[in-house]
Design an enzyme around this catalytic site. Sequence first.
Site, PDB file in Angstrom:
ATOM      1  CG  HIS A   1     -12.273  10.028  16.640  1.00 37.48           C
ATOM      2  ND1 HIS A   1     -13.324  10.911  16.686  1.00 37.48           N
ATOM      3  CD2 HIS A   1     -12.473   9.141  17.636  1.00 37.48           C
ATOM      4  CE1 HIS A   1     -14.123  10.580  17.681  1.00 37.48           C
ATOM      5  NE2 HIS A   1     -13.642   9.505  18.267  1.00 37.48           N
TER       6      HIS A   1
ATOM      7  CG  HIS B   1     -11.218   4.912  19.287  1.00 36.59           C
ATOM      8  ND1 HIS B   1     -11.040   5.538  20.493  1.00 36.59           N
ATOM      9  CD2 HIS B   1     -12.374   5.407  18.783  1.00 36.59           C
ATOM     10  CE1 HIS B   1     -12.057   6.374  20.710  1.00 36.59           C
ATOM     11  NE2 HIS B   1     -12.884   6.316  19.694  1.00 36.59           N
TER      12      HIS B   1
END
Length: 140
Positions: free
Chosen positions: A102, A104
């Site tokens: 992922h 951010h």
Amino acid sequence: MAYDADNIFAKILRGEIPAVKVFEDDNTLAFMDVMPQAPGHLLVIPKTAAENLFDLPDPAAAAVMSTVRRLAPAVRQGMQADGIRIMQLNGAAAGQTVFHYHVHILPCYDGRPAREHAADMEDIGVLGQHAALIRAALSD
Ligand code: AMP
């Protein structure tokens, strides 16, 4: 470490646990971080099963970065942020806590340092308000 299909983001992708979603396309999903380091903290994940940068296929990397490039300006505009930090951690030693790749998108505000990483849970209603602001900026 092998990819764990029971990690929390894999469960979000399968719809087994809720998330405050902001954007979705064929290859990526973006949702609010439940323990935001600043208001508007967003996460972008690939739908491909990858633990981190080291096992992420190139097409998934490109898809995530395309979504990040689309959403970062909307976060900046919708949250009236002074800057945007793009952050991505690989391995526990680097601070990674969820083992599905992922990125951010972290809004930064003058004079307000980011809060501690993955520390304090935000109210779901507040996350929903921030998601709405980002979505509105996305459709401008
Ligand atoms: P990292 O430490 O880079 O792996 O980041 C994981 C992020 O996921 C942290 O910022 C957490 O606050 C966030 N997080 C953990 N569980 C959830 C969840 N169920 N929904 C949304 N964000 C989450």
